[in-house]
Design a protein around this motif. Structure first.
Motif, PDB file in Angstrom:
ATOM      1  N   LEU A 145       0.837  -1.207   0.000  1.00 21.66           N
ATOM      2  CA  LEU A 145       0.000   0.000   0.000  1.00 21.66           C
ATOM      3  C   LEU A 145       0.867   1.250   0.000  1.00 21.66           C
ATOM      4  O   LEU A 145       0.642   2.185  -0.775  1.00 21.66           O
ATOM      5  CB  LEU A 145      -0.911  -0.023   1.226  1.00 21.66           C
ATOM      6  CG  LEU A 145      -1.854   1.162   1.418  1.00 21.66           C
ATOM      7  CD1 LEU A 145      -2.766   1.327   0.218  1.00 21.66           C
ATOM      8  CD2 LEU A 145      -2.677   0.988   2.686  1.00 21.66           C
ATOM      9  N   ASP A 146       1.869   1.240   0.863  1.00 21.62           N
ATOM     10  CA  ASP A 146       2.780   2.385   0.928  1.00 21.62           C
ATOM     11  C   ASP A 146       3.424   2.638  -0.426  1.00 21.62           C
ATOM     12  O   ASP A 146       3.545   3.778  -0.882  1.00 21.62           O
ATOM     13  CB  ASP A 146       3.869   2.131   1.977  1.00 21.62           C
ATOM     14  CG  ASP A 146       3.340   2.286   3.395  1.00 21.62           C
ATOM     15  OD1 ASP A 146       2.139   2.571   3.541  1.00 21.62           O
ATOM     16  OD2 ASP A 146       4.119   2.101   4.343  1.00 21.62           O
ATOM     17  N   ALA A 147       3.844   1.562  -1.068  1.00 17.16           N
ATOM     18  CA  ALA A 147       4.524   1.693  -2.352  1.00 17.16           C
ATOM     19  C   ALA A 147       3.567   2.269  -3.395  1.00 17.16           C
ATOM     20  O   ALA A 147       3.912   3.197  -4.131  1.00 17.16           O
ATOM     21  CB  ALA A 147       5.056   0.335  -2.800  1.00 17.16           C
ATOM     22  N   GLU A 162      -9.825  -3.748   6.245  1.00 19.89           N
ATOM     23  CA  GLU A 162     -10.894  -4.521   6.868  1.00 19.89           C
ATOM     24  C   GLU A 162     -11.580  -5.374   5.820  1.00 19.89           C
ATOM     25  O   GLU A 162     -12.040  -4.862   4.798  1.00 19.89           O
ATOM     26  CB  GLU A 162     -11.912  -3.590   7.523  1.00 19.89           C
ATOM     27  CG  GLU A 162     -11.290  -2.726   8.610  1.00 19.89           C
ATOM     28  CD  GLU A 162     -12.271  -1.751   9.235  1.00 19.89           C
ATOM     29  OE1 GLU A 162     -11.861  -0.971  10.102  1.00 19.89           O
ATOM     30  OE2 GLU A 162     -13.450  -1.761   8.857  1.00 19.89           O
ATOM     31  N   ALA A 163     -11.656  -6.651   6.082  1.00 15.62           N
ATOM     32  CA  ALA A 163     -12.306  -7.563   5.145  1.00 15.62           C
ATOM     33  C   ALA A 163     -13.564  -8.142   5.766  1.00 15.62           C
ATOM     34  O   ALA A 163     -13.553  -8.555   6.921  1.00 15.62           O
ATOM     35  CB  ALA A 163     -11.350  -8.676   4.745  1.00 15.62           C
ATOM     36  N   LEU A 164     -14.625  -8.168   4.994  1.00 19.67           N
ATOM     37  CA  LEU A 164     -15.867  -8.775   5.437  1.00 19.67           C
ATOM     38  C   LEU A 164     -16.039 -10.087   4.688  1.00 19.67           C
ATOM     39  O   LEU A 164     -15.803 -10.152   3.488  1.00 19.67           O
ATOM     40  CB  LEU A 164     -17.035  -7.846   5.119  1.00 19.67           C
ATOM     41  CG  LEU A 164     -18.368  -8.215   5.756  1.00 19.67           C
ATOM     42  CD1 LEU A 164     -18.323  -7.977   7.252  1.00 19.67           C
ATOM     43  CD2 LEU A 164     -19.491  -7.405   5.128  1.00 19.67           C
ATOM     44  N   GLY A 165     -16.429 -11.121   5.400  1.00 25.40           N
ATOM     45  CA  GLY A 165     -16.596 -12.404   4.725  1.00 25.40           C
ATOM     46  C   GLY A 165     -17.078 -13.458   5.693  1.00 25.40           C
ATOM     47  O   GLY A 165     -17.850 -13.167   6.594  1.00 25.40           O
TER      48      GLY A 165
ATOM     49  N   PRO B 122     -10.688  -1.278  -4.799  1.00 27.14           N
ATOM     50  CA  PRO B 122     -10.007  -0.011  -4.643  1.00 27.14           C
ATOM     51  C   PRO B 122      -9.410   0.188  -3.256  1.00 27.14           C
ATOM     52  O   PRO B 122      -9.908  -0.342  -2.272  1.00 27.14           O
ATOM     53  CB  PRO B 122     -11.119   1.001  -4.878  1.00 27.14           C
ATOM     54  CG  PRO B 122     -12.344   0.310  -4.419  1.00 27.14           C
ATOM     55  CD  PRO B 122     -12.133  -1.160  -4.668  1.00 27.14           C
ATOM     56  N   ALA B 123      -8.357   0.944  -3.224  1.00 28.87           N
ATOM     57  CA  ALA B 123      -7.831   1.452  -1.960  1.00 28.87           C
ATOM     58  C   ALA B 123      -8.022   2.961  -2.000  1.00 28.87           C
ATOM     59  O   ALA B 123      -7.860   3.583  -3.055  1.00 28.87           O
ATOM     60  CB  ALA B 123      -6.352   1.111  -1.820  1.00 28.87           C
ATOM     61  N   PHE B 124      -8.377   3.542  -0.870  1.00 23.38           N
ATOM     62  CA  PHE B 124      -8.612   4.972  -0.842  1.00 23.38           C
ATOM     63  C   PHE B 124      -7.503   5.679  -0.092  1.00 23.38           C
ATOM     64  O   PHE B 124      -7.106   5.255   0.996  1.00 23.38           O
ATOM     65  CB  PHE B 124      -9.969   5.281  -0.228  1.00 23.38           C
ATOM     66  CG  PHE B 124     -11.079   4.734  -1.050  1.00 23.38           C
ATOM     67  CD1 PHE B 124     -11.475   5.379  -2.206  1.00 23.38           C
ATOM     68  CD2 PHE B 124     -11.670   3.535  -0.722  1.00 23.38           C
ATOM     69  CE1 PHE B 124     -12.470   4.854  -3.012  1.00 23.38           C
ATOM     70  CE2 PHE B 124     -12.668   2.998  -1.519  1.00 23.38           C
ATOM     71  CZ  PHE B 124     -13.062   3.659  -2.670  1.00 23.38           C
ATOM     72  N   LEU B 125      -7.032   6.736  -0.696  1.00 23.97           N
ATOM     73  CA  LEU B 125      -5.989   7.552  -0.076  1.00 23.97           C
ATOM     74  C   LEU B 125      -6.646   8.864   0.335  1.00 23.97           C
ATOM     75  O   LEU B 125      -7.127   9.613  -0.506  1.00 23.97           O
ATOM     76  CB  LEU B 125      -4.859   7.800  -1.079  1.00 23.97           C
ATOM     77  CG  LEU B 125      -4.280   6.537  -1.732  1.00 23.97           C
ATOM     78  CD1 LEU B 125      -3.217   6.902  -2.752  1.00 23.97           C
ATOM     79  CD2 LEU B 125      -3.715   5.603  -0.669  1.00 23.97           C
ATOM     80  N   ILE B 126      -6.679   9.097   1.629  1.00 21.56           N
ATOM     81  CA  ILE B 126      -7.408  10.231   2.168  1.00 21.56           C
ATOM     82  C   ILE B 126      -6.430  11.228   2.770  1.00 21.56           C
ATOM     83  O   ILE B 126      -5.676  10.890   3.685  1.00 21.56           O
ATOM     84  CB  ILE B 126      -8.383   9.768   3.270  1.00 21.56           C
ATOM     85  CG1 ILE B 126      -9.297   8.665   2.727  1.00 21.56           C
ATOM     86  CG2 ILE B 126      -9.181  10.937   3.800  1.00 21.56           C
ATOM     87  CD1 ILE B 126     -10.001   7.879   3.831  1.00 21.56           C
ATOM     88  N   CYS B 127      -6.451  12.443   2.255  1.00 19.13           N
ATOM     89  CA  CYS B 127      -5.551  13.463   2.807  1.00 19.13           C
ATOM     90  C   CYS B 127      -6.151  14.035   4.075  1.00 19.13           C
ATOM     91  O   CYS B 127      -7.287  14.520   4.069  1.00 19.13           O
ATOM     92  CB  CYS B 127      -5.308  14.574   1.798  1.00 19.13           C
ATOM     93  SG  CYS B 127      -4.215  15.847   2.453  1.00 19.13           S
ATOM     94  N   ASN B 160     -12.359  -3.296   2.646  1.00 16.42           N
ATOM     95  CA  ASN B 160     -12.102  -1.850   2.639  1.00 16.42           C
ATOM     96  C   ASN B 160     -10.643  -1.619   2.932  1.00 16.42           C
ATOM     97  O   ASN B 160     -10.153  -2.083   3.969  1.00 16.42           O
ATOM     98  CB  ASN B 160     -12.870  -1.143   3.759  1.00 16.42           C
ATOM     99  CG  ASN B 160     -14.346  -1.178   3.544  1.00 16.42           C
ATOM    100  OD1 ASN B 160     -14.982  -2.160   3.881  1.00 16.42           O
ATOM    101  ND2 ASN B 160     -14.878  -0.125   2.974  1.00 16.42           N
ATOM    102  N   ILE B 161     -10.008  -0.891   2.075  1.00 19.06           N
ATOM    103  CA  ILE B 161      -8.634  -0.498   2.343  1.00 19.06           C
ATOM    104  C   ILE B 161      -8.592   1.015   2.280  1.00 19.06           C
ATOM    105  O   ILE B 161      -8.832   1.604   1.229  1.00 19.06           O
ATOM    106  CB  ILE B 161      -7.672  -1.115   1.312  1.00 19.06           C
ATOM    107  CG1 ILE B 161      -7.813  -2.640   1.334  1.00 19.06           C
ATOM    108  CG2 ILE B 161      -6.244  -0.685   1.583  1.00 19.06           C
ATOM    109  CD1 ILE B 161      -6.950  -3.346   0.300  1.00 19.06           C
ATOM    110  N   GLU B 162      -8.320   1.616   3.415  1.00 21.91           N
ATOM    111  CA  GLU B 162      -8.348   3.072   3.481  1.00 21.91           C
ATOM    112  C   GLU B 162      -7.095   3.577   4.163  1.00 21.91           C
ATOM    113  O   GLU B 162      -6.782   3.160   5.276  1.00 21.91           O
ATOM    114  CB  GLU B 162      -9.585   3.544   4.257  1.00 21.91           C
ATOM    115  CG  GLU B 162     -10.888   3.109   3.600  1.00 21.91           C
ATOM    116  CD  GLU B 162     -12.126   3.500   4.401  1.00 21.91           C
ATOM    117  OE1 GLU B 162     -13.225   3.132   4.001  1.00 21.91           O
ATOM    118  OE2 GLU B 162     -11.968   4.176   5.444  1.00 21.91           O
TER     119      GLU B 162
END
Lengths: 177, 177
Positions: A145-147, A162-165, B122-127, B160-162
């Motif tokens: 993610l950082d990259a 967070e994963a839902l399943g 998607p991953a969200f990048l939030i400032c 969710n990836i935030e």
DNA sequence: TTTTCTATGTTATAGCATAACCCGTCAAGA
DNA sequence: TCTTGACGGGTTATGCTATAACATAGAAAA
């Protein structure tokens, strides 16, 4: 008591086999160990694990699941602490800030951290049937993610994954749907 | 209007250079294209992009940022639609279900999807300073998450990836803190 | 001791989300 | 044609989540 009925040996929720994340087990001694670790962590940070804060962590550990702030509040109130929302929110915020608990946004809830003190970027696996929450190590994910973010010029400070399943116990039940 | 002042050419928010995620640009025509795509997506799913739903998507596209449900509601009401919360929540839920919008839990907000129709995680990048939200492709991350979860017997259905941090425009401002 | 800062408690309110019900529209089948 | 049922959208009402602002008490620093 949800967790005392299972006699399965607990090799430690805190720091060993992640495969136990979803296993029912008596974790009273892990809870004990985690509390000790929490003291150490707070101490190292020059912060104080006051009675409310400590009790809040205990509540999360006893529940062994994610609790809403108001659930925590009820139990704090029952223990003679304040009974207004900020009491719970402040204690929870403290725990989250110091890495002793996590906030699970999908559930509007909080759960005790199973690996306090270690630098870790957890991913949460949330069962949509039984509500169980497991904390999985997500170091590599976080690095990816950082990259990815760096490629867009974005600097990641905190991340929620967070994963839902369906958890192992529920994946069978749901298949007949 | 936030976005009309920037004359920067828009090569398409929808499907081209992700590096534009944080770039200010006139995206009125991307919005147009996304609306067309939305019609197609809904149609393919046998769902109806009714006036409220369509207008809700337009509102998200026009804002070009994440909006709270009540912000959306206000604008819907101003356009003659119902003015009670369920109106907005139902429309937003529809859009999210059909992959036309995303819910950003960290912000309790919703944003138009920039890649409708494509299968994407998607991953969200939030400032944390300017509130800008970018949708970054996270296919590999999602794959890694699935693999990690599978190792625990968990089946991921949604994730969710935030990430919270600093966008390119704000990373400079914050350095003097 | 005095001052200062942190922590805990309060009241009040803001913000987010959903349950439950009613009615109109439209299409399928009697 | 009429009826029935699914769906969409509107309403009222309420519940849950979270924080602002202020008061007080206790620990730590001067």
């Amino acid at each position: 008591m949800r967790e005392t009925s299972a006699a399965k040996a607990c090799t430690g929720c805190a720091d060993t086999d992640p495969a136990l994340a979803f296993a029912q087990h008596d974790h009273s001694h892990c809870a004990q160990a985690l509390l000790l670790r929490a003291e150490a962590v707070a101490d190292a940070a020059g912060a104080r694990l006051t009675p409310v804060r400590r009790r809040t962590l205990e509540i999360l550990l006893e529940a062994h699941r994610a609790l809403g702030a108001y659930e925590v509040l009820d139990r704090l109130a029952a223990d003679g602490f304040g009974k207004q929302p900020p009491v719970a929110y402040r204690a929870l915020e403290f725990l989250v800030e110091h890495g002793l608990a996590h906030r699970i946004r999908r559930l509007n809830a909080f759960a005790a951290c199973m690996h306090p003190g270690e630098v870790h970027a957890p991913a949460f696996l949330i069962c949509r049937l039984c509500g169980a929450v497991a904390e999985a190590p997500a170091g590599p994910l976080r690095a990816a993610l950082d990259a990815k973010a760096a490629g867009l010029g974005f600097v990641v400070e905190r991340a929620n994954i967070e994963a839902l399943g369906l958890c192992p116990a529920c994946v069978g039940k749901a298949s007949c749907t």
